[in-house]
Design an enzyme around this catalytic site. Structure first.
Site, PDB file in Angstrom:
ATOM      1  N   GLN A  10      -4.546  -0.686  19.068  1.00 50.66           N
ATOM      2  CA  GLN A  10      -4.409  -0.813  20.522  1.00 50.66           C
ATOM      3  C   GLN A  10      -5.716  -0.445  21.213  1.00 50.66           C
ATOM      4  N   TRP A  26       7.801  -1.281   3.168  1.00 49.81           N
ATOM      5  CA  TRP A  26       7.577   0.146   2.958  1.00 49.81           C
ATOM      6  C   TRP A  26       8.894   0.846   2.648  1.00 49.81           C
ATOM      7  N   ASN A  56      -9.124  -9.591   2.289  1.00 49.93           N
ATOM      8  CA  ASN A  56      -9.297 -10.986   2.693  1.00 49.93           C
ATOM      9  C   ASN A  56      -9.957 -10.992   4.081  1.00 49.93           C
ATOM     10  N   ASP A  99       0.794  -1.226   0.000  1.00 47.00           N
ATOM     11  CA  ASP A  99       0.000   0.000   0.000  1.00 47.00           C
ATOM     12  C   ASP A  99       0.830   1.281   0.000  1.00 47.00           C
ATOM     13  N   ASP A 159      -8.332  -7.576 -12.177  1.00 51.18           N
ATOM     14  CA  ASP A 159      -7.094  -7.234 -12.882  1.00 51.18           C
ATOM     15  C   ASP A 159      -6.008  -6.910 -11.844  1.00 51.18           C
ATOM     16  N   THR A 180       1.429   0.176  25.590  1.00 51.07           N
ATOM     17  CA  THR A 180       1.466   1.299  26.539  1.00 51.07           C
ATOM     18  C   THR A 180       1.848   2.627  25.873  1.00 51.07           C
ATOM     19  N   CYS A 183       5.039   2.578  -4.784  1.00 50.05           N
ATOM     20  CA  CYS A 183       6.296   3.037  -5.382  1.00 50.05           C
ATOM     21  C   CYS A 183       6.135   3.293  -6.875  1.00 50.05           C
TER      22      CYS A 183
HETATM   23  N1  LIG Z   1      -5.996 -10.082  12.517  1.00 42.18           N
HETATM   24  C1  LIG Z   1      -5.347  -9.077  11.923  1.00 42.18           C
HETATM   25  N2  LIG Z   1      -6.015  -8.270  11.115  1.00 42.18           N
HETATM   26  C2  LIG Z   1      -5.375  -7.282  10.456  1.00 42.18           C
HETATM   27  C3  LIG Z   1      -3.998  -7.046  10.638  1.00 42.18           C
HETATM   28  C4  LIG Z   1      -3.298  -7.921  11.528  1.00 42.18           C
HETATM   29  O1  LIG Z   1      -2.080  -7.798  11.741  1.00 42.18           O
HETATM   30  N3  LIG Z   1      -3.991  -8.930  12.138  1.00 42.18           N
HETATM   31  N4  LIG Z   1      -3.380  -6.043   9.941  1.00 42.18           N
HETATM   32  C5  LIG Z   1      -4.205  -4.949   9.457  1.00 42.18           C
HETATM   33  C6  LIG Z   1      -3.513  -4.147   8.447  1.00 42.18           C
HETATM   34  S1  LIG Z   1      -2.154  -3.294   8.973  1.00 42.18           S
HETATM   35  C7  LIG Z   1      -3.941  -4.039   7.151  1.00 42.18           C
HETATM   36  S2  LIG Z   1      -3.144  -2.976   6.088  1.00 42.18           S
HETATM   37  C8  LIG Z   1      -5.093  -4.796   6.655  1.00 42.18           C
HETATM   38  C9  LIG Z   1      -4.847  -5.383   5.263  1.00 42.18           C
HETATM   39  O2  LIG Z   1      -5.913  -6.148   4.870  1.00 42.18           O
HETATM   40  P1  LIG Z   1      -6.155  -6.443   3.326  1.00 42.18           P
HETATM   41  O3  LIG Z   1      -6.199  -5.185   2.596  1.00 42.18           O
HETATM   42  O4  LIG Z   1      -7.282  -7.364   3.269  1.00 42.18           O
HETATM   43  O5  LIG Z   1      -4.800  -7.074   2.845  1.00 42.18           O
HETATM   44  P2  LIG Z   1      -4.420  -8.408   2.169  1.00 42.18           P
HETATM   45  O6  LIG Z   1      -4.373  -9.465   3.179  1.00 42.18           O
HETATM   46  O7  LIG Z   1      -3.211  -8.093   1.398  1.00 42.18           O
HETATM   47  O8  LIG Z   1      -5.597  -8.793   1.173  1.00 42.18           O
HETATM   48  C10 LIG Z   1      -5.715  -8.174  -0.057  1.00 42.18           C
HETATM   49  C11 LIG Z   1      -6.354  -9.124  -1.057  1.00 42.18           C
HETATM   50  O9  LIG Z   1      -6.512  -8.400  -2.257  1.00 42.18           O
HETATM   51  C12 LIG Z   1      -6.162  -9.208  -3.359  1.00 42.18           C
HETATM   52  N5  LIG Z   1      -5.713  -8.297  -4.407  1.00 42.18           N
HETATM   53  C13 LIG Z   1      -4.452  -7.882  -4.668  1.00 42.18           C
HETATM   54  N6  LIG Z   1      -4.445  -7.016  -5.699  1.00 42.18           N
HETATM   55  C14 LIG Z   1      -5.739  -6.874  -6.098  1.00 42.18           C
HETATM   56  C15 LIG Z   1      -6.361  -6.092  -7.114  1.00 42.18           C
HETATM   57  O10 LIG Z   1      -5.717  -5.385  -7.851  1.00 42.18           O
HETATM   58  N7  LIG Z   1      -7.705  -6.166  -7.193  1.00 42.18           N
HETATM   59  C16 LIG Z   1      -8.450  -6.942  -6.359  1.00 42.18           C
HETATM   60  N8  LIG Z   1      -9.759  -6.940  -6.482  1.00 42.18           N
HETATM   61  N9  LIG Z   1      -7.867  -7.726  -5.415  1.00 42.18           N
HETATM   62  C17 LIG Z   1      -6.535  -7.673  -5.268  1.00 42.18           C
HETATM   63  C18 LIG Z   1      -5.095 -10.128  -2.844  1.00 42.18           C
HETATM   64  O11 LIG Z   1      -5.104 -11.333  -3.590  1.00 42.18           O
HETATM   65  C19 LIG Z   1      -5.478 -10.313  -1.378  1.00 42.18           C
HETATM   66  O12 LIG Z   1      -6.214 -11.491  -1.163  1.00 42.18           O
HETATM   67  O13 LIG Z   1      -5.354  -5.869   7.556  1.00 42.18           O
HETATM   68  C20 LIG Z   1      -5.534  -5.422   8.883  1.00 42.18           C
HETATM   69  N10 LIG Z   1      -6.090  -6.509   9.609  1.00 42.18           N
HETATM   70  N1  LIG Z   2       7.224  -6.583   3.433  1.00 41.73           N
HETATM   71  C1  LIG Z   2       6.125  -6.057   3.948  1.00 41.73           C
HETATM   72  N2  LIG Z   2       6.061  -4.745   4.178  1.00 41.73           N
HETATM   73  C2  LIG Z   2       4.947  -4.204   4.703  1.00 41.73           C
HETATM   74  C3  LIG Z   2       3.795  -4.982   4.948  1.00 41.73           C
HETATM   75  C4  LIG Z   2       3.891  -6.385   4.713  1.00 41.73           C
HETATM   76  O1  LIG Z   2       2.943  -7.146   4.947  1.00 41.73           O
HETATM   77  N3  LIG Z   2       5.068  -6.871   4.214  1.00 41.73           N
HETATM   78  N4  LIG Z   2       2.656  -4.394   5.418  1.00 41.73           N
HETATM   79  C5  LIG Z   2       2.548  -2.951   5.302  1.00 41.73           C
HETATM   80  C6  LIG Z   2       1.495  -2.482   6.189  1.00 41.73           C
HETATM   81  S1  LIG Z   2      -0.110  -2.533   5.649  1.00 41.73           S
HETATM   82  C7  LIG Z   2       1.752  -1.975   7.385  1.00 41.73           C
HETATM   83  S2  LIG Z   2       0.478  -1.420   8.348  1.00 41.73           S
HETATM   84  C8  LIG Z   2       3.121  -1.811   7.866  1.00 41.73           C
HETATM   85  C9  LIG Z   2       3.312  -2.265   9.278  1.00 41.73           C
HETATM   86  O2  LIG Z   2       4.667  -2.179   9.553  1.00 41.73           O
HETATM   87  P1  LIG Z   2       5.202  -1.632  10.907  1.00 41.73           P
HETATM   88  O3  LIG Z   2       4.514  -0.360  11.240  1.00 41.73           O
HETATM   89  O4  LIG Z   2       6.651  -1.583  10.845  1.00 41.73           O
HETATM   90  O5  LIG Z   2       4.628  -2.728  11.912  1.00 41.73           O
HETATM   91  P2  LIG Z   2       5.141  -4.173  12.301  1.00 41.73           P
HETATM   92  O6  LIG Z   2       6.203  -4.645  11.370  1.00 41.73           O
HETATM   93  O7  LIG Z   2       3.963  -5.006  12.493  1.00 41.73           O
HETATM   94  O8  LIG Z   2       5.744  -3.930  13.741  1.00 41.73           O
HETATM   95  C10 LIG Z   2       6.710  -2.937  13.950  1.00 41.73           C
HETATM   96  C11 LIG Z   2       7.257  -2.995  15.342  1.00 41.73           C
HETATM   97  O9  LIG Z   2       6.230  -2.751  16.310  1.00 41.73           O
HETATM   98  C12 LIG Z   2       6.701  -3.343  17.513  1.00 41.73           C
HETATM   99  N5  LIG Z   2       5.618  -3.392  18.491  1.00 41.73           N
HETATM  100  C13 LIG Z   2       4.819  -4.433  18.802  1.00 41.73           C
HETATM  101  N6  LIG Z   2       3.929  -4.058  19.741  1.00 41.73           N
HETATM  102  C14 LIG Z   2       4.175  -2.761  20.038  1.00 41.73           C
HETATM  103  C15 LIG Z   2       3.581  -1.802  20.919  1.00 41.73           C
HETATM  104  O10 LIG Z   2       2.614  -2.060  21.622  1.00 41.73           O
HETATM  105  N7  LIG Z   2       4.092  -0.551  20.922  1.00 41.73           N
HETATM  106  C16 LIG Z   2       5.166  -0.202  20.157  1.00 41.73           C
HETATM  107  N8  LIG Z   2       5.600   1.057  20.229  1.00 41.73           N
HETATM  108  N9  LIG Z   2       5.755  -1.088  19.330  1.00 41.73           N
HETATM  109  C17 LIG Z   2       5.245  -2.332  19.241  1.00 41.73           C
HETATM  110  C18 LIG Z   2       7.255  -4.668  17.042  1.00 41.73           C
HETATM  111  O11 LIG Z   2       8.199  -5.150  17.971  1.00 41.73           O
HETATM  112  C19 LIG Z   2       7.877  -4.326  15.697  1.00 41.73           C
HETATM  113  O12 LIG Z   2       9.260  -4.176  15.765  1.00 41.73           O
HETATM  114  O13 LIG Z   2       4.026  -2.528   7.049  1.00 41.73           O
HETATM  115  C20 LIG Z   2       3.848  -2.301   5.680  1.00 41.73           C
HETATM  116  N10 LIG Z   2       4.935  -2.881   4.971  1.00 41.73           N
HETATM  117  S1  SF4 Z   3       7.545  -1.376  -1.192  1.00 39.85           S
HETATM  118 FE1  SF4 Z   3       7.628  -3.069  -2.674  1.00 39.85          FE
HETATM  119  S2  SF4 Z   3       5.571  -3.933  -2.784  1.00 39.85           S
HETATM  120 FE2  SF4 Z   3       5.432  -1.925  -1.798  1.00 39.85          FE
HETATM  121  S3  SF4 Z   3       4.926  -0.540  -3.491  1.00 39.85           S
HETATM  122 FE3  SF4 Z   3       7.163  -0.519  -3.233  1.00 39.85          FE
HETATM  123  S4  SF4 Z   3       7.910  -2.083  -4.676  1.00 39.85           S
HETATM  124 FE4  SF4 Z   3       5.723  -2.426  -4.415  1.00 39.85          FE
HETATM  125 MO   LIG Z   4      -1.496  -1.853   7.307  1.00 40.41          MO
END
Ligand SMILES: Nc1nc2c(c(=O)[nH]1)N[C@H]1C(S)=C(S)[C@@H](COP(=O)(O)OP(=O)(O)OC[C@H]3O[C@@H](n4cnc5c(=O)[nH]c(N)nc54)[C@H](O)[C@@H]3O)O[C@H]1N2
Ligand SMILES: Nc1nc2c(c(=O)[nH]1)N[C@H]1C(S)=C(S)[C@@H](COP(=O)(O)OP(=O)(O)OC[C@H]3O[C@@H](n4cnc5c(=O)[nH]c(N)nc54)[C@H](O)[C@@H]3O)O[C@H]1N2
Ligand code: SF4
Ligand SMILES: [Mo]
Length: 725
Positions: free
Chosen positions: A297, A176, A417, A14, A459, A217, A17
């Site tokens: 939280q 990210w 999902n 999300d 797509d 916290t 880039c």
């Molecule tokens: N239990 C729990 N829940 C969470 C979190 C967690 O740590 N634990 N994390 C939260 C966070 S930080 C986030 S960002 C959200 C993310 O939640 P979601 O946005 O649901 O993220 P994904 O699991 O990547 O699911 C995205 C789906 O979209 C599909 N997809 C990919 N590209 C496309 C496209 O171009 N078009 C369509 N139609 N589909 C596509 C992929 O195949 C995938 O199945 O979840 C949150 N929910």
């Molecule tokens: N490769 C890759 N990159 C991603 C994603 C991915 O699925 N894969 N998901 C993207 C998305 S949607 C999101 S939201 C971000 C999430 O990415 P980040 O914001 O970096 O979150 P996390 O990697 O879940 O955890 C980061 C840190 O939070 C710490 N932490 C755990 N609990 C606590 C707490 O209570 N307080 C504090 N201060 N720290 C705590 C953990 O120890 C960990 O080091 O990453 C994004 N980038």
């Molecule tokens: S960090 Fe990786 S997956 Fe995310 S937008 Fe950039 S190239 Fe794509």
């Molecule tokens: Mo996220």
């Protein structure tokens, strides 16, 4: 045939880039970094491997209609038009029988790139307020709470900042990437880095100060910082006087948090807290970039509001090097305008699920922002990161499962999902099993899609043109070219909504026949079509004007930064930020766990099917401190079950010295696409998905928003003899 170079925006995560797709004979040969020096480091392994993912044999290329019982994994292939027709008919049936509010939609916007508010538009025209999204626990909710506090969601100015504070947030080379690069560049310039994380994260390793706080916290820690900053006079007094509402009451609340108490709650030494607060306040301009950690939280609303208070009181709002309230880009039509929230009748808005108990980001909770938002930003509705005007996810799943307070019987999910992406998977499953109609717009048969009546082929970002505006958060707009044609009958989200709108009888209010017409509409003020736009601009910014509040105030009911929230007071909540500690623990569950530490190889629940990525990370890993591993008699590579009152998940032990004692890490979103599909197994989701052990009872929900606490949940470990089959 020569290689064509297409400038695209990656949506494999999300953060969007700017990258390049090299195309030959209608196929993407490779995805690589952009040629623009500003973006050249912004690429990770997920982006590079995306073409492989989209070409995978399991990709859904034609509409699938369920044949057997729900979840039986028996499908028949139908044509797109026939499927849309039947979906429309069945959805009309549900709406006729139960009312439009019986139809809920779950999405996460960023995966789909071309929604542009179309989903909300169709729902608003049809009359359903029950839209939920992953943004409820990621950025969208922060945007809503920031709006509540000072009227917009600010963007950090990494290029000019002198001090970066990461509350948990841990961007890495492959997580990210652009944010990681921003932090590296700022550090190289000499900017300070403060990291608050229970674990010695990658960013903590390179920080000037690392505060190893107890999970969950963060709000108490912010109180500690504010105590130091207010007591030592390190804040902008003139700003506090002129531009804040409720300063004295706020100060009294902060006074309830002497450092001794904060140290006791957070487990961090008083001196270290003092040092960090001083560094933030005196090394400015400083930034506290948005962090998903405080989105998830029990004290989310308070923690987010305290971040806002720190920024505002230290003079870092709307200044270079601080955090900028960008507003809309006036030259581009915003999603918020396309959504048509004004046409949804008040009576339907009042039915929005969860708005009675947890109103913060619902229509009810955001209503008081309408007039001030219009005054300051020119539009009544500002749906930044689509995080305002949402229903509460848990309330929607309860209505789906139990018909309480009214039945929800049709569910559509897009680019999301949902079974695995909220709290309490069992409840979500029950809700899904109780639907008359489930439709997914997906690329793959995810565990949620396996329970659908129709899976409509989506797509991908390489197969469509789109406009990216950071979900309305920034005023910068970037175009993404279509690199190749979509395979099979894959269509965009825009097309899905357009056709569904027609099926539901609101086609007349959808004047765009295709995405090109939509793009021309959005760019009309520039008098340019999409092709000319992307030829000319890689980034199209609106001019930035700092300290706009001096002229127009803040877009809140008082026109000021609401340290004491008039909105929360009117909704019957504590108007001041506070800290709620963990509930009493059950001796059966003496450990704490958090969900997180994103894996480089995958985005959220996705990408597990991509071979080179999965080879790098074949199994879900539980991180555990070495002493804790000894206490629980487990060692590296062993399989364990992690259990709490809700259920259990199975993972492989990874002993990690960077983890603190008695806190374990559960990775998010595991399933194995190659394993048995359908009810019962759901490709391993019942074994591994963290959502099964994320509680959604009141002790584990933030009061104001009703989002789940994922950072500090009691649990225990049970050792397994072998890897479960
Ligand atoms: N239990 C729990 N829940 C969470 C979190 C967690 O740590 N634990 N994390 C939260 C966070 S930080 C986030 S960002 C959200 C993310 O939640 P979601 O946005 O649901 O993220 P994904 O699991 O990547 O699911 C995205 C789906 O979209 C599909 N997809 C990919 N590209 C496309 C496209 O171009 N078009 C369509 N139609 N589909 C596509 C992929 O195949 C995938 O199945 O979840 C949150 N929910
Ligand atoms: N490769 C890759 N990159 C991603 C994603 C991915 O699925 N894969 N998901 C993207 C998305 S949607 C999101 S939201 C971000 C999430 O990415 P980040 O914001 O970096 O979150 P996390 O990697 O879940 O955890 C980061 C840190 O939070 C710490 N932490 C755990 N609990 C606590 C707490 O209570 N307080 C504090 N201060 N720290 C705590 C953990 O120890 C960990 O080091 O990453 C994004 N980038
Ligand atoms: S960090 Fe990786 S997956 Fe995310 S937008 Fe950039 S190239 Fe794509
Ligand atoms: Mo996220």
């Amino acid at each position: 045939m020569p290689t064509e170079v297409k400038k695209v925006i990656c949506a494999s995560c999300d953060i969007a880039c700017n990258v390049v797709a090299e195309v030959e004979e209608g196929r993407v040969l490779r995805v690589r970094h952009s040629d623009n020096p500003a973006f050249k480091d912004n690429i990770c392994m997920k982006g590079v491997h995306a073409p492989k993912g989209f070409a995978h044999k399991d990709r859904v290329l034609h509409p699938l209609k369920r044949k057997g019982e729900r979840g039986s994994n028996e499908w028949e292939q139908v044509s797109w038009d026939a499927a849309m027709n039947e979906i429309g008919e069945r959805l009309r049936g549900v709406i006729d029988r139960y009312g439009p509010e019986a139809w809920a939609v779950s999405t996460s916007q960023w995966n789909t790139s071309t929604d542009y508010g179309m989903g909300r538009r169709v729902m608003n025209l049809v009359g359903s307020p029950n839209w939920i999204s992953g943004v409820a626990l990621c950025a969208g909710n922060t945007a809503a709470i920031n709006r509540m506090t000072y009227g917009w969601f600010p963007m950090p100015d990494y290029n000019n900042t002198e001090c970066i504070v990461l509350f948990g947030h841990n961007p890495k080379r492959h997580s990210w990437t652009p944010i990681y690069n921003n932090i590296q560049r700022a550090k190289a310039r000499g900017a300070k880095l403060i990291v608050l994380d229970p674990r010695k994260s990658e960013n903590a390793e390179q920080a000037d100060l690392w505060l190893p706080l107890r999970a969950g916290t963060d709000a108490a820690m912010c109180m500690g910082w504010l105590k130091v900053i207010l007591d030592e006079g390190l804040y902008d007094k003139a700003f506090a006087e002129q531009y804040t509402h409720g300063f004295e009451a706020f100060r009294e609340r902060v006074n309830e948090f002497p450092l001794e108490r904060v140290a006791q709650i957070t487990g961090v030494d008083e001196d270290l807290i003092r040092q960090a607060a001083r560094m933030y306040a005196t090394n400015g301009p400083s930034i506290i970039p948005w962090t998903p950690i405080t989105d998830q939280q029990r004290n989310s609303t308070s923690a987010i509001r305290l971040h806002c208070a720190l920024r505002a009181l230290c003079g870092y709002i709307d200044v270079p090097g601080g955090e900028v309230l960008m507003g809309f880009n006036p030259s581009v039509v915003q999603d918020s305008q396309i959504e048509l929230h004004e046409v949804l009748p008040q009576e339907q808005k009042e039915k929005q699920l969860g708005s009675d108990t947890h109103p913060a980001f619902t229509y009810r909770g955001t209503a008081a922002l309408g007039e001030p938002t219009k005054r300051v930003w020119g539009h009544e509705y500002a749906n930044i990161v689509t995080g305002s005007y949402m229903a509460n996810p848990s309330a929607v799943f309860r209505a789906m499962a139990h018909g309480d307070p009214y039945p929800v019987k049709a569910f559509i999910f897009l680019g999301n999902n949902p079974l695995m992406s909220y709290a309490n998977m069992k409840l979500i499953h029950e809700g899904l099993m109780n639907q008359d109609l489930i439709v997914g717009h997906e690329q793959f048969l995810t565990p949620t899609a396996q329970l659908a009546d129709f899976v409509m082929p989506a797509d991908s970002w390489l197969e469509r043109a789109s406009i990216m505006d950071a979900y309305g958060w920034s005023s910068m707009v970037r175009p993404s070219e279509k690199a190749v044609e979509p395979p099979g009958e894959c269509h965009s989200t825009f097309e899905f909504w357009r056709q569904l709108g027609v099926e539901l009888g609101v086609g007349e209010q959808i004047p765009w026949q295709n995405i090109d017409e939509m793009h021309s509409f959005r760019l009309a003020a520039l008098n340019i079509d999409f092709d000319a736009f992307h030829e000319k601009f890689e980034v199209f910014p609106a001019p930035i004007e700092f300290k706009k509040y001096e002229k127009v105030g803040f877009a809140t009911p008082t026109g000021k930064v609401e340290l004491e929230s008039t909105i929360l007071a009117d909704l019957g909540f504590d108007a001041l930020p506070y800290f709620r500690d963990d509930p009493e623990t059950d001796p059966q569950y003496p450990l704490m766990m958090f969900m997180g530490v994103r894996e480089d190889e995958f985005f959220q629940t996705g990408h597990r099917h991509i071979d080179p990525l999965r080879k790098r990370r074949p199994e879900p890993q539980l991180f555990v401190n070495p002493d804790t591993a000894v206490d629980w008699n487990i060692s590296e590579g062993e399989w364990v079950e992690v259990a709490n009152t809700l259920g259990s998940v199975r993972m492989q032990t990874a002993v990690r010295p960077d983890m603190p004692p008695d806190l374990i890490r559960i990775p998010h979103g595991w399933w194995k696409p190659e394993t048995e599909r359908g009810l019962g197994k759901l490709s391993g989701a019942w074994d591994m998905a963290d959502a099964q052990i994320c509680p959604d009872d009141e002790d584990f929900l933030d009061h104001e928003q009703g989002i789940p606490h994922l950072k500090g949940i009691p649990c225990r470990i049970n050792k397994l003899d072998a890897q479960p089959q």
